[in-house]
Design a protein around this motif. Structure first.
Motif, PDB file in Angstrom:
ATOM      1  N   ILE A  27       4.841   6.962  -8.389  1.00  0.00           N
ATOM      2  CA  ILE A  27       5.219   8.203  -7.738  1.00  0.00           C
ATOM      3  C   ILE A  27       3.886   9.226  -7.168  1.00  0.00           C
ATOM      4  CG2 ILE A  27       6.420  10.397  -7.861  1.00  0.00           C
ATOM      5  CD1 ILE A  27       8.462   9.045  -9.825  1.00  0.00           C
ATOM      6  N   ARG A  28       2.907   9.301  -8.151  1.00  0.00           N
ATOM      7  CA  ARG A  28       1.854   9.929  -8.040  1.00  0.00           C
ATOM      8  C   ARG A  28       0.987   9.305  -6.926  1.00  0.00           C
ATOM      9  NH1 ARG A  28       0.427  11.550 -14.261  1.00  0.00           N
ATOM     10  NH2 ARG A  28       1.705  13.356 -14.436  1.00  0.00           N
ATOM     11  N   SER A  29       0.621   8.223  -7.090  1.00  0.00           N
ATOM     12  CA  SER A  29      -0.013   7.500  -6.173  1.00  0.00           C
ATOM     13  C   SER A  29       0.463   7.525  -4.510  1.00  0.00           C
ATOM     14  CB  SER A  29      -0.076   5.916  -6.626  1.00  0.00           C
ATOM     15  OG  SER A  29      -1.009   5.217  -5.786  1.00  0.00           O
ATOM     16  N   LEU A  30       1.472   7.423  -4.463  1.00  0.00           N
ATOM     17  CA  LEU A  30       1.955   7.352  -2.963  1.00  0.00           C
ATOM     18  C   LEU A  30       2.171   9.066  -2.559  1.00  0.00           C
ATOM     19  CD1 LEU A  30       4.144   4.240  -2.543  1.00  0.00           C
ATOM     20  CD2 LEU A  30       1.872   4.249  -1.495  1.00  0.00           C
ATOM     21  N   THR A  86      12.850   1.981   3.628  1.00  0.00           N
ATOM     22  CA  THR A  86      12.252   2.481   2.392  1.00  0.00           C
ATOM     23  C   THR A  86      11.347   1.272   1.764  1.00  0.00           C
ATOM     24  OG1 THR A  86      13.577   4.115   2.046  1.00  0.00           O
ATOM     25  CG2 THR A  86      12.569   3.607   0.210  1.00  0.00           C
ATOM     26  N   VAL A  87      10.306   1.456   1.292  1.00  0.00           N
ATOM     27  CA  VAL A  87       9.398   0.439   0.413  1.00  0.00           C
ATOM     28  C   VAL A  87      10.141   0.460  -0.984  1.00  0.00           C
ATOM     29  CG1 VAL A  87       7.158  -0.285  -0.519  1.00  0.00           C
ATOM     30  CG2 VAL A  87       7.386   0.556   1.849  1.00  0.00           C
ATOM     31  N   ARG A 316      -0.419   1.270  -3.512  1.00  0.00           N
ATOM     32  CA  ARG A 316      -0.878   1.885  -2.199  1.00  0.00           C
ATOM     33  C   ARG A 316      -1.137   0.560  -1.218  1.00  0.00           C
ATOM     34  NH1 ARG A 316      -5.099   6.481  -3.613  1.00  0.00           N
ATOM     35  NH2 ARG A 316      -3.405   8.054  -4.096  1.00  0.00           N
ATOM     36  N   ALA A 317      -1.692  -0.656  -1.678  1.00  0.00           N
ATOM     37  CA  ALA A 317      -1.761  -1.682  -0.745  1.00  0.00           C
ATOM     38  C   ALA A 317      -0.517  -2.284  -0.202  1.00  0.00           C
ATOM     39  CB  ALA A 317      -2.571  -2.850  -1.649  1.00  0.00           C
ATOM     40  N   LEU A 318       0.668  -2.310  -1.395  1.00  0.00           N
ATOM     41  CA  LEU A 318       1.818  -2.720  -0.865  1.00  0.00           C
ATOM     42  C   LEU A 318       2.533  -1.540  -0.018  1.00  0.00           C
ATOM     43  CD1 LEU A 318       4.875  -4.105  -1.916  1.00  0.00           C
ATOM     44  CD2 LEU A 318       5.247  -2.106  -3.093  1.00  0.00           C
ATOM     45  N   HIS A 319       2.413  -0.362   0.360  1.00  0.00           N
ATOM     46  CA  HIS A 319       2.880   0.317   1.196  1.00  0.00           C
ATOM     47  C   HIS A 319       2.231   0.148   2.377  1.00  0.00           C
ATOM     48  CE1 HIS A 319       4.077   4.173   3.278  1.00  0.00           C
ATOM     49  NE2 HIS A 319       4.935   3.965   2.501  1.00  0.00           N
ATOM     50  N   LEU A 320       0.945   0.040   2.239  1.00  0.00           N
ATOM     51  CA  LEU A 320      -0.048  -0.025   3.536  1.00  0.00           C
ATOM     52  C   LEU A 320       0.290  -1.362   4.406  1.00  0.00           C
ATOM     53  CD1 LEU A 320      -3.242   1.140   2.399  1.00  0.00           C
ATOM     54  CD2 LEU A 320      -2.006   2.329   4.029  1.00  0.00           C
ATOM     55  N   GLY A 324       2.422  -2.072   8.245  1.00  0.00           N
ATOM     56  CA  GLY A 324       1.469  -2.648   9.207  1.00  0.00           C
ATOM     57  C   GLY A 324       0.325  -1.850   9.209  1.00  0.00           C
ATOM     58  N   ARG A 325      -0.050  -1.402   8.189  1.00  0.00           N
ATOM     59  CA  ARG A 325      -1.278  -0.734   8.389  1.00  0.00           C
ATOM     60  C   ARG A 325      -2.310  -1.827   7.472  1.00  0.00           C
ATOM     61  NH1 ARG A 325       1.834   2.883  10.636  1.00  0.00           N
ATOM     62  NH2 ARG A 325       0.886   5.051  10.896  1.00  0.00           N
ATOM     63  N   PRO A 326      -3.634  -1.580   7.892  1.00  0.00           N
ATOM     64  CA  PRO A 326      -4.529  -2.130   7.101  1.00  0.00           C
ATOM     65  C   PRO A 326      -4.983  -1.886   5.840  1.00  0.00           C
ATOM     66  CG  PRO A 326      -5.701  -0.697   8.858  1.00  0.00           C
ATOM     67  CD  PRO A 326      -4.123  -0.738   9.101  1.00  0.00           C
ATOM     68  N   VAL A 327      -5.363  -2.736   4.900  1.00  0.00           N
ATOM     69  CA  VAL A 327      -5.589  -2.367   3.533  1.00  0.00           C
ATOM     70  C   VAL A 327      -7.289  -2.211   3.239  1.00  0.00           C
ATOM     71  CG1 VAL A 327      -5.386  -2.794   1.147  1.00  0.00           C
ATOM     72  CG2 VAL A 327      -3.515  -3.390   2.677  1.00  0.00           C
TER      73      VAL A 327
END
Length: 412
Positions: A27-30, A86-87, A316-320, A324-327
């Protein structure tokens, strides 16, 4: 970091374990990046539910033993309330397996890595993982899977003690486990005495014991894309766990281990897994091999130990990736330390009694991440303490009792 703040995240957990620092960490990370965060919680006063970075807690008490159709329907109801793709961030095997096995139903509302539907369940199973390791040439402790009491008796006549007993399947902890976690069995008599309680079909694995004086505990956390290529890969060494030598990480450091990273990447590529992984391995100094103990096909509770120079962790890598965002690539923050405050002190006392140390601990930490306390989000740590010491709570007594034993459960 180029994160899509229009796509929320949902922490998914089944079962009653409100003091879960991994969910708070996600929760904090994202949330710190501006991603709207939601979570499934046991009640409205769990550490996760009171985080300043949580948009809303969906109170949904579960046991993890419900019919899958009921759990899928509940997730879809939550998805409709959120109202946009939603992720999903599973924090336990039950949730990870449910998502994998019901991808078609959940795909309209949620974003998640696509994977062969039966693979996460197989990886979460001790027997399934052992078979995959043998198939792909990955070292693992020698193991036996008894199918009857007579089978246990035959095993006991030739076994080299001590041996370790574990529940064969991951999900039985929500129902009636054969053993309470990892159980070290010192003798033939102790094994037969325990086995009488396992019924006609023992749901256990009997595993080779790797002496802690000849072993080192390592962890790998990573995120793999749809082609099973690692977009974020981290290695670390476990200094202490709780229960001692057999439980969750209480204290750990990031330590570079290219050999271990290559081994993990090769295995994941060969089995075709996509998503977050949390691996536990033990380096056996007697034969110089890393032996895979656990493959958790989801976020590990200690994932916030691992971060690279651009600030990427596996969540964060999962969400990115799913948006469709680069990691961003970068070196992991070597020497970074992770401490779980409520279990590290009793673990420290137990480890001092056992005399166990790891040679890979850095002389100084390059930084420390606490599981609960955060200056920008104080309430989860306060609620954790309140639940820990509340009248009638069994948690402190259980910590003291396990610390007195100085190790995981044992049978003589």
């Amino acid at each position: 970091m180029d994160v899509d703040r229009g796509v929320p995240g949902l922490i998914v957990k089944f079962g009653n374990y409100p003091l879960h620092h991994g969910g708070v960490g996600a929760i904090r990370s994202l949330g710190r990046l501006g991603v709207p965060m939601y979570a499934v919680t046991e009640d409205r006063c769990t550490p996760a539910a009171v985080s300043r970075y949580l948009e809303r807690a969906f109170v949904w008490p579960t046991t993890g033993t419900e019919e899958p159709e009921r759990l899928v329907a509940g997730l879809l109801r939550i998805g409709r309330r959120i109202g946009r793709p939603t992720v999903l961030v599973p924090t336990d095997e039950e949730a990870a397996v449910l998502v994998a096995e019901h991808q078609a139903e959940l795909a309209g509302r949620f974003l998640f890595p696509r994977v062969e539907p039966g693979l996460p369940r197989r990886l979460a199973s001790k027997q399934g993982l052992h078979e995959l390791c043998a198939q792909h040439g990955i070292a693992s402790p020698a193991a036996h899977f008894p199918r009857s009491y007579e089978d246990v008796e035959r095993f006991a006549t030739t076994a080299r003690f001590p041996v370790v007993a574990k529940n064969r399947e991951a999900f039985v902890r929500r129902a009636r486990p054969a053993v309470n976690g990892t159980t070290r069995i010192a003798s033939r008599e102790g094994l037969l005495r325990l086995a009488r309680e396992w019924g006609e079909r023992p749901g256990v694995i009997l595993q080779e014991y790797l002496p802690r004086e000849d072993a080192e505990d390592w962890i790998v956390h990573a995120y793999f894309d749809a082609e099973s290529a690692p977009l974020a890969m981290f290695t670390g060494v476990k200094v202490r766990s709780w229960p001692p030598h057999a439980g969750m990480t209480a204290h750990a450091y990031i330590v570079d281990n290219p050999e271990l990273a290559d081994l993990a990447a090769r295995f994941v590529k060969e089995i075709g897994f996509s998503g977050i992984v949390d691996l536990d391995l033990r380096f056996d100094r007697r034969d110089g091999r890393y032996k895979l103990l656990d493959f958790n096909p989801r976020m590990g509770a200690q994932f916030r130990l691992f971060e690279n120079e651009p600030g990427v962790d596996v969540v964060r890598a999962l969400h990115l990736d799913l948006t469709g965002r680069p990691v961003p690539e970068g070196e992991q923050l070597v020497g970074r330390r992770y401490v779980v405050e409520n279990i590290d002190l009793p673990a420290l006392l137990a480890y001092r009694r056992s005399g166990y140390t790891t040679p890979h601990v850095p002389a100084r930490a390059s930084g420390t991440e606490l599981a609960w306390f955060a200056r920008d989000d104080l309430r989860p740590s306060l609620v954790m303490l309140a639940r820990l010491v509340r009248p009638g709570a069994k948690h402190l007594y259980q910590l003291w009792r396990t610390s007195r034993r100085g190790s995981g459960a044992a049978a003589k």
